[in-house]
Design a protein around this motif. Structure first.
Motif, PDB file in Angstrom:
ATOM      1  N   UNK A 153     -27.959  57.384 -12.999  1.00  0.00           N
ATOM      2  CA  UNK A 153     -28.738  56.184 -13.296  1.00  0.00           C
ATOM      3  C   UNK A 153     -27.827  55.011 -13.653  1.00  0.00           C
ATOM      4  N   UNK A 154     -26.715  55.303 -14.295  1.00  0.00           N
ATOM      5  CA  UNK A 154     -25.751  54.260 -14.685  1.00  0.00           C
ATOM      6  C   UNK A 154     -24.879  53.802 -13.514  1.00  0.00           C
ATOM      7  N   UNK A 155     -24.983  54.494 -12.370  1.00  0.00           N
ATOM      8  CA  UNK A 155     -24.190  54.130 -11.205  1.00  0.00           C
ATOM      9  C   UNK A 155     -22.765  54.633 -11.243  1.00  0.00           C
ATOM     10  N   UNK A 156     -22.470  55.527 -12.166  1.00  0.00           N
ATOM     11  CA  UNK A 156     -21.098  56.043 -12.269  1.00  0.00           C
ATOM     12  C   UNK A 156     -20.907  57.320 -11.448  1.00  0.00           C
ATOM     13  N   UNK A 157     -22.017  57.881 -10.995  1.00  0.00           N
ATOM     14  CA  UNK A 157     -22.018  59.007 -10.066  1.00  0.00           C
ATOM     15  C   UNK A 157     -23.082  58.697  -9.025  1.00  0.00           C
ATOM     16  N   UNK A 158     -22.783  58.990  -7.754  1.00  0.00           N
ATOM     17  CA  UNK A 158     -23.780  58.769  -6.704  1.00  0.00           C
ATOM     18  C   UNK A 158     -24.590  60.024  -6.416  1.00  0.00           C
ATOM     19  N   UNK A 159     -23.905  61.136  -6.232  1.00  0.00           N
ATOM     20  CA  UNK A 159     -24.528  62.375  -5.780  1.00  0.00           C
ATOM     21  C   UNK A 159     -24.238  63.490  -6.777  1.00  0.00           C
ATOM     22  N   UNK A 160     -25.243  64.356  -6.974  1.00  0.00           N
ATOM     23  CA  UNK A 160     -25.105  65.470  -7.911  1.00  0.00           C
ATOM     24  C   UNK A 160     -25.081  66.783  -7.130  1.00  0.00           C
ATOM     25  N   UNK A 161     -24.112  67.625  -7.453  1.00  0.00           N
ATOM     26  CA  UNK A 161     -23.970  68.885  -6.744  1.00  0.00           C
ATOM     27  C   UNK A 161     -23.632  70.033  -7.671  1.00  0.00           C
ATOM     28  N   UNK A 162     -23.614  71.216  -7.107  1.00  0.00           N
ATOM     29  CA  UNK A 162     -23.238  72.425  -7.839  1.00  0.00           C
ATOM     30  C   UNK A 162     -22.279  73.234  -6.974  1.00  0.00           C
ATOM     31  N   UNK A 163     -21.587  74.153  -7.608  1.00  0.00           N
ATOM     32  CA  UNK A 163     -20.690  75.066  -6.909  1.00  0.00           C
ATOM     33  C   UNK A 163     -21.045  76.494  -7.304  1.00  0.00           C
ATOM     34  N   UNK A 164     -20.964  77.378  -6.349  1.00  0.00           N
ATOM     35  CA  UNK A 164     -21.074  78.815  -6.611  1.00  0.00           C
ATOM     36  C   UNK A 164     -22.456  79.262  -7.090  1.00  0.00           C
ATOM     37  N   UNK A 165     -23.477  78.416  -6.876  1.00  0.00           N
ATOM     38  CA  UNK A 165     -24.821  78.794  -7.301  1.00  0.00           C
ATOM     39  C   UNK A 165     -25.449  79.714  -6.258  1.00  0.00           C
ATOM     40  N   UNK A 166     -26.014  80.821  -6.719  1.00  0.00           N
ATOM     41  CA  UNK A 166     -26.803  81.712  -5.887  1.00  0.00           C
ATOM     42  C   UNK A 166     -28.250  81.228  -5.895  1.00  0.00           C
ATOM     43  N   UNK A 167     -29.093  81.718  -4.984  1.00  0.00           N
ATOM     44  CA  UNK A 167     -30.482  81.253  -4.951  1.00  0.00           C
ATOM     45  C   UNK A 167     -31.191  81.314  -6.300  1.00  0.00           C
ATOM     46  N   UNK A 168     -30.946  82.378  -7.066  1.00  0.00           N
ATOM     47  CA  UNK A 168     -31.613  82.486  -8.375  1.00  0.00           C
ATOM     48  C   UNK A 168     -31.182  81.361  -9.316  1.00  0.00           C
ATOM     49  N   UNK A 169     -29.937  80.914  -9.197  1.00  0.00           N
ATOM     50  CA  UNK A 169     -29.460  79.814 -10.053  1.00  0.00           C
ATOM     51  C   UNK A 169     -30.030  78.485  -9.581  1.00  0.00           C
ATOM     52  N   UNK A 170     -30.098  78.308  -8.273  1.00  0.00           N
ATOM     53  CA  UNK A 170     -30.687  77.081  -7.736  1.00  0.00           C
ATOM     54  C   UNK A 170     -32.158  76.977  -8.137  1.00  0.00           C
ATOM     55  N   UNK A 171     -32.867  78.096  -8.077  1.00  0.00           N
ATOM     56  CA  UNK A 171     -34.276  78.086  -8.467  1.00  0.00           C
ATOM     57  C   UNK A 171     -34.438  77.789  -9.956  1.00  0.00           C
ATOM     58  N   UNK A 172     -33.595  78.352 -10.774  1.00  0.00           N
ATOM     59  CA  UNK A 172     -33.693  78.096 -12.212  1.00  0.00           C
ATOM     60  C   UNK A 172     -33.407  76.628 -12.521  1.00  0.00           C
ATOM     61  N   UNK A 173     -32.384  76.074 -11.868  1.00  0.00           N
ATOM     62  CA  UNK A 173     -32.073  74.658 -12.070  1.00  0.00           C
ATOM     63  C   UNK A 173     -33.262  73.789 -11.652  1.00  0.00           C
ATOM     64  N   UNK A 174     -33.874  74.140 -10.522  1.00  0.00           N
ATOM     65  CA  UNK A 174     -35.022  73.374 -10.040  1.00  0.00           C
ATOM     66  C   UNK A 174     -36.197  73.470 -11.011  1.00  0.00           C
TER      67      UNK A 174
END
Length: 289
Positions: free
Chosen positions: A141-162
């Motif tokens: 929101x502050x414009x200091x990062x454009x895109x947000x990503x993750x590394x090494x997430x398995x489907x269960x981690x992606x679902x939990x984050x969502x």
């Protein structure tokens, strides 16, 4: 006698789920010390790389920053032409600690913003990704990062984050190479609009000899190197790749993937190399820095 200038390569752009465009080939800088990374980044920029993939945990952000400053890629129009990624140390996950860590990374990199900030490992045994993501969205929101990503997430981690944040990351950066293809993770990401980015795209060189010479035979048929064959396979799969090389000539080879196309049978032969053994760490148990 005139010197012929070295060819500068231009790589395709991949459109992410947030609308941003990332160069499909980047330079990885893992396991290069803070002094040694400076000439590596400088030679990559000269070759045409416009995507640098770093991390606080690599302990060389300051060196990357010195290279960007020396080449002018830390400000102005040149900065706009560069995709710069860094990652949060696992030990600094959490809301306040992530914000503080980001300030430190930005200072070391000598830039006003990064193109992508990533959670380095999911650490499910000490899960803080939801709180961390809230800090990430504030930085966006502050414009200091454009895109947000993750590394090494398995489907269960992606679902939990969502579930906790209502968002899917733009990218999941995972270990991915011919002998460890992570097809379930890749399929999940594709189904949810998450781009897949491969680190160790050649299994740190181990896959160059995979399949009883399969890769070498394909390379010989096209007059290219085994490394170029594997990287071309990734490109044809739509995967973003971040091969690491400290040698300028090899950096150029790793960008030079667009003068040949794998035959369907050749691509299928590489697909068939998938195996049961990862080269790196297990996301269920590992923490980095």
């Amino acid at each position: 006698m005139t010197n012929t200038p070295a060819k500068t390569f231009h790589t395709p752009l991949v459109t992410l789920n947030d609308g941003h465009l990332i160069p499909q080939i980047g330079l990885g800088v893992l396991r290069i010390d803070d002094e040694g990374v400076v000439p590596v980044v400088e030679s990559a920029l000269e070759a045409g790389y416009r995507h640098i993939d770093g991390a606080a945990g690599y302990n060389n952000e300051a060196g990357v920053g010195r290279a960007l400053a020396a080449t002018g890629y830390n400000t102005g129009e040149q900065r706009k032409s560069l995709w710069l990624t860094t990652k949060l140390r696992d030990s600094q996950q959490g809301y306040d600690s992530a914000l503080k860590a980001f300030d430190d990374s930005l200072a070391k990199l000598q830039v006003d913003y990064v193109d992508m900030y990533m959670i380095h490992w999911p650490t499910p045994f000490d899960w803080r990704s939801g709180e961390t993501w809230k800090a990430f969205t504030k930085l966006r929101e502050e414009g200091r990062v454009k895109t947000l990503g993750v590394c090494n997430f398995l489907p269960e981690h992606l679902e939990r984050l969502h579930e906790e944040t209502g968002e899917w990351p733009a990218i999941d950066q995972i270990e991915l190479h011919p002998t460890w293809q992570q097809r379930e993770v890749v399929a999940f990401c594709k189904a949810h609009g998450i781009a897949v980015e491969a680190y160790s795209p050649m299994a740190r060189g181990a896959d160059l000899n995979a399949g009883d010479g399969t890769i070498e035979r394909i390379a010989a048929a096209h007059g290219v190197t085994p490394a170029q064959v594997i990287l071309r396979w990734h490109i044809e799969n739509g995967t973003i790749i971040i091969p690491k090389s400290v040698h300028a000539d090899r950096q150029r080879q790793n960008l030079d993937l667009f003068g040949f196309v794998l035959e369907p049978a050749e691509h299928a032969a590489i697909d068939a190399l998938d195996g049961p053994t990862r080269a790196g760490h297990d996301p269920l148990t590992f923490t980095y820095a």
